[in-house]
Design a protein around this motif. Structure first.
Motif, short mmCIF file in Angstrom:
data_model
loop_
_atom_site.label_atom_id
_atom_site.label_comp_id
_atom_site.label_asym_id
_atom_site.label_seq_id
_atom_site.Cartn_x
_atom_site.Cartn_y
_atom_site.Cartn_z
N PHE A 44 -0.53 -5.75 -1.88
CA PHE A 44 -0.74 -6.27 -0.53
C PHE A 44 -1.06 -5.08 0.37
O PHE A 44 -0.19 -4.28 0.70
N GLY A 89 5.04 -1.66 6.78
CA GLY A 89 5.59 -2.75 7.58
C GLY A 89 7.10 -2.66 7.69
O GLY A 89 7.66 -2.58 8.79
N ASP A 126 0.83 -1.20 0.00
CA ASP A 126 0.00 0.00 0.00
C ASP A 126 0.87 1.26 0.00
O ASP A 126 0.51 2.27 -0.59
N ILE A 161 -0.49 -0.17 6.45
CA ILE A 161 0.62 0.27 7.32
C ILE A 161 1.93 0.12 6.54
O ILE A 161 1.98 -0.63 5.57
MG LIG Z 1 1.96 -1.91 3.78
#
Ligand SMILES: [Mg+2]
Ligand SMILES: Cc1ncc(C[n+]2csc(CCOP(=O)(O)OP(=O)(O)O)c2C)c(N)n1
Ligand code: SF4
Lengths: 632, 332
Positions: free
Chosen positions: B121, B127, B95, B125
């Motif tokens: 995916f 990651g 994202d 957030i």
């Molecule tokens: Mg992400």
């Protein structure tokens, strides 16, 4: 050659241009510099380019320098909207487009005002008299009409009724005033062609091609051209025409070529010779866009052109194409180079072949987009994150762009590395005669994709070049992953081993440094065994430096010239060559970037000769600087 | 192909390094499971990714793979696919990778309709950089970089894709293995850019972001599975539906005179319906499945056709002839 000392004498001679005599035999001139200047809408680039083509066909050596405004159509009649095209044509070898115009053609007051400072005393100025209306005079910022206020007394001014004569010639064409007005450039071209005894048939042929679909316009343009030519013949204004005999040029077949076209052709030639398709990923930017335009029309040569959403996508798509086995290139100018930097780092790390072309312009930021500069050298050298050395090649003349583009591809493939090719706005749009190469005699470009799965690993290296195999998707048994993460020697697996990282960084650096093995020995123009001064240059300054050095040598002084094509790695004999001279001066259109490299690499106390005005060095600027250094 | 491939053939020798429990494992497993069904030789398959936890994906696939730079995978894949139309190209992005730094490349790849699959995916957030909010994080989200809650209005990946004139747009969930497999198959069948949003749990920095859609106890009441030609029905007991009330969608309870006939029937070819579904917010359920599928010439196909046409018209280019073009003159 139109050089300051000669040019003055030249202009004096030209006083014979003044008419009145009935007899119009040709007089000889060795070389002439004409600057066509007008409003951007006046078609001066076209007139200049066609005059150049005629001169080339007449066998002269030539060099040209267009000078256009950044604004596509600045308000008509203003200084900001003035567009110029200078051509130097000669019976001798020509190195530059000339410092000063022997003849200035000014289509309006703004064109006169913007260019007058460059015209030497007694120089010839040809104006369109009717364009000097009260409104135009004011728009150009004059308070009185320069044609009547004696401010031009030190020049030879020819006031020609260009607008009226063109209108009269085209009265029966049925075209409206606007369309007729737009044919004035052809009238002027015809007139100047007569004045310098250039046959206009090649221009007629060119017009036939250009206006194939609009016979009215073709007819009008040809009429205006012939009217201008005939006017030269019949008017009493010009005493005679001039003959500039052919130059003694190396035998062969020639065409006139700009740097951008030469660059495009060099890439296509490399693609054809390597047997691989060409992929260009690019985002439009002045002065690089013409390479995209040229290549976009060569689809039957298996040329893919991708106008990307930005410069990052331009280089990124090229990296993707390189991964797939294409000859991948991206073209841009300084601001685009900044955007590409991160992706170029990926190509360095993944060791994929790619040519990044930086057609430099005056910065920083948007700067002067249509003007040349050489201030991206250190960016090309160092403008990336991490240790990421890249070979850099710089072209020195418009035609040299062909060889350099070709060479850049050859090196990229042989060494599996991105290569930066540097030209600039002056080379991009400047033109010179180009002896047509024999396609079959171009150096070999060998593409050998890895196909054997036995012992394959993505980062095993050729023992000589240190390049890794080019293993493209579609090859059974070679499935592998590459990426930006630090990777293990040989296997290419992701690795965070400190020692391995240093090994890989140093190996890549050694690979690039090793290219020096095949760089030809440095050639010195001048004193082979050393002397008082050597001028070191790179890129488009070649012509000005060579001419200046020649002139000073003719006075018996010890000055020499070394011009670099390979900027990274530098030729291995460069240091020893430079050390043969008492003084080293680096001339470049920046604040001293090659100078820094030379001082840092060799600890040679070189001095700089720098200009950052978006204009090439004048030969006179270099000769006076060289003289001072020799004296001092 | 001589022998059929199995899941194992697509497992690379690299150790998978996502956090234990990460939703990425489920996605990887399903992709590896589904690949043999396509019957494409491994050497013809390329996974291209950007940067992020999700973008490590290519290392784990025993195909060709390219882990590139942050956000640029669609652009890199475009150059690859255009010059190598024979390859089966997959883009893997996150994202942040696809909608923040690489948003520009994503939308342009979609509108051009380059023939590749884009798996985004979405864990809402960042990651890999350890938990900053992303362009899909909700307003008010508290993260390391938004201690007082995010004031940044999020993107909806589906409306971004639809708004970019994507020709295939779907959404699925990491743990919904069967549905994920179906979506991958549909994406693979599609000619042109296929956009697959995969809601993915980051159990370290955004655990439970999609609980409503993955928790077996409650998901049926929150998830609306889109099926072409079928009425929009959901709920544990399949007793709720979507009905149009003038111009707005509403949830209705089936029964008491309300029948399937009153419900909206899903039509993948209806762009307006796709936009409406994509904008569903509570109390409306979250749709998963194919929002929109249409057919349009692909960019790579059109470009290769131009090259073929040029060759057919003018013959394969002759280099010497090209060099000699324009006005030439001889010097003796
Ligand atoms: Mg992400
Ligand atoms: C040019 C650049 N800027 C920033 C980063 C740092 N960075 C790496 S991944 C990432 C965000 C990834 O988020 P997402 O795409 O959502 O992937 P996830 O890790 O959540 O799967 C950032 C900011 C980088 N690698 N490169
Ligand atoms: S940080 Fe989150 S997204 Fe990344 S591997 Fe761990 S759980 Fe997965």
């Amino acid at each position: 050659m139109a050089l300051p000392p000669e040019a003055a004498g030249h202009a004096a001679e030209s006083s014979g241009l003044r008419g009145g005599s009935a007899h119009k035999a040709g007089q000889r001139r060795d070389s002439v510099v004409i600057r066509f200047a007008g409003d951007s809408g006046d078609g001066m680039q076209l007139a200049g380019m066609q005059f150049t083509a005629e001169s080339a066909l007449a066998g002269n050596d030539i060099a040209t320098l267009p000078d256009f405004p950044a604004e596509i159509r600045a308000p008509a009649g203003t200084i900001a909207g003035v567009s110029g095209f200078q051509v130097n044509f000669s019976s001798n070898e020509v190195f530059t487009a000339g410092d000063e115009p022997t003849v200035l053609v000014a289509m309006n007051p703004a064109a006169l005002k913007a260019n007058l400072d460059d015209v030497p005393p007694n120089g010839v100025i040809i104006v369109d008299k009717e364009a000097f209306s009260e409104a135009n005079i004011k728009r150009a910022g004059y308070t009185s009409n320069p044609l009547n206020d004696h401010s031009l007394d030190k020049y030879q001014v020819f006031q020609v009724d260009v607008t009226k004569l063109t209108t009269t010639a085209l009265h029966d064409t049925g075209l409206n005033n606007r369309a007729v007005f737009r044919c004035r450039n052809l009238f002027v071209l015809g007139m100047i062609s007569w004045l310098y005894q250039r046959p206009i048939e090649s221009t007629v042929r060119w017009l036939e091609g250009r206006f194939k679909k609009t016979p009215d316009l073709l007819n009008a343009n040809v009429k205006a051209l012939r009217a201008g030519y005939n006017y030269g013949e019949t008017t009493e204004m010009f005493a005679s025409s001039y003959e500039v005999p052919p130059a003694r040029i190396v035998p062969g077949t020639y065409r006139n070529i700009t740097g951008n076209t030469a660059t495009a052709l060099g890439f296509v030639a490399a693609s054809v010779r390597s047997g691989r398709p060409l992929f260009l990923g690019s985002y439009p930017i002045t002065p690089a866009s013409d390479v995209l335009h040229d290549l976009a029309s060569l689809k039957n040569f298996e040329v893919y052109t991708f106008q990307a959403e930005d410069e990052i996508a331009g280089v990124a798509s090229a990296i993707g194409a390189a991964f797939g086995g294409a000859i991948a290139i991206t073209t841009t100018s300084g601001p685009g180079m900044n955007l590409k930097a991160e992706a170029v780092g990926l190509a360095v790390k993944t060791e994929l072949p790619l040519v990044i072309t930086d057609i430099q312009r005056a910065g920083p930021s948007t700067g002067m987009p249509t003007k040349p500069e050489q201030a991206d050298l250190l960016q090309a050298m160092y403008g990336r994150h991490g240790e990421s050395p890249i070979p850099i090649i710089a072209a020195s003349t418009p035609a040299d762009c062909f060889d350099c583009a070709y060479e850049a591809v050859r090196i990229a493939i042989k060494y599996m590395t991105p290569v930066i090719l540097m030209t600039d706005g002056q080379l991009a749009n400047g033109a010179e005669p180009w002896p047509l190469p024999d396609a079959n005699k171009l150096p070999e470009i060998k593409v050998e994709f890895r196909t054997d799965p036995n012992g394959f690993m993505p980062y095993i290296r050729d023992p000589e070049t240190l390049s890794r195999p080019w293993a493209i998707p579609g090859t059974p048994g070679l499935e592998h992953r590459i990426g930006g993460l630090s990777s293990e020697d040989q296997t290419g697996n992701v690795s965070y081993s400190p020692a391995n990282n240093e090994l890989m960084v140093r190996t890549r650096a050694r690979k690039i440094a090793g290219i020096a093995r095949e760089i030809p020995p440095t050639t010195v123009f001048g004193d082979q065994n050393g002397g008082d001064l050597v001028v070191l240059g790179w890129g488009s300054t070649y012509g000005s430096i060579r001419e200046a050095v020649k002139q000073i040598r003719e006075k018996g002084k010890s000055v020499s010239h070394i011009h670099l094509r390979y900027l990274n790695p530098l030729p291995s004999d460069l240091e020893s060559q430079l050390r043969k001279f008492k003084k080293v001066m680096v001339a470049e259109m920046n604040m001293g970037q090659l100078l820094k490299l030379v001082r840092a690499d060799y600890l040679i106390d070189a001095i700089g000769c720098n200009k950052i005005q978006g204009r090439p060095f004048k030969v006179s600027e270099l000769t006076s600087r060289i003289s001072r250094v020799l004296e001092g | 192909m001589a022998t059929a491939l199995s899941r194992k053939d697509f497992v690379s020798d690299q150790e998978v390094r996502w956090c234990p429990g990460c939703g990425d494992y489920a996605i990887l497993a399903q992709v590896q499971r589904i690949m043999p069904e396509f019957g494409i030789p491994r050497e013809k398959i390329v996974f291209v990714s950007g940067i992020g936890c999700s973008s490590r994906f290519p290392y784990y696939m025993n195909t060709y793979g390219f882990h590139t730079i942050h956000g640029r995978a669609p652009a890199i894949a475009t150059g690859l696919k255009v010059t190598r139309p024979d390859l089966d190209v997959w883009v893997v992005t996150g994202d942040g990778d696809g909608l923040s730094i690489g948003g520009n490349h994503l939308i342009h790849a979609l509108r051009r309709n380059v023939d590749f699959k884009i798996l985004l995916f979405n864990n809402r957030i960042y990651g890999l950089t350890k938990g900053q909010y992303s362009p899909t994080s909700e307003v008010g989200k508290v993260t390391k970089s938004t201690p007082a809650g995010s004031v940044d209005f999020p993107f909806n990946p589906i409306t971004v894709a639809l708004g970019s004139s994507a020709t295939f747009v779907c959404r699925t969930v990491d743990v919904e293995q069967k549905h994920l497999g179906e979506m991958l198959k549909r994406a693979h069948q599609h000619r042109g850019a296929s956009f697959v949003e995969i809601l993915q749990n980051c159990n370290i920095f955004n655990d439970g972001a999609f609980n409503e859609l993955s928790d077996k106890q409650i998901k049926a009441d929150h998830q609306l599975v889109l099926e072409h030609g079928k009425p929009l029905i959901f709920g544990k007991n399949k007793d709720k539906g979507i009905r149009m009330n003038v111009q707005r969608a509403e949830v209705v309870q089936l029964g008491n005179g309300v029948t399937e006939k009153d419900l909206v029937v899903h039509d993948e070819t209806n762009l307006s319906l796709a936009f409406m579904l994509a904008n569903f917010e509570a109390p409306l359920p979250t749709p998963v499945g194919v929002f929109y599928a249409t057919s349009r010439p692909t960019y790579d196909g059109a470009m290769n056709k131009q090259l073929a046409d040029a060759k057919a018209k003018s013959g394969t280019g002759d280099l010497q002839e090209l060099l000699n073009r324009g006005d030439t003159w001889k010097v003796n």
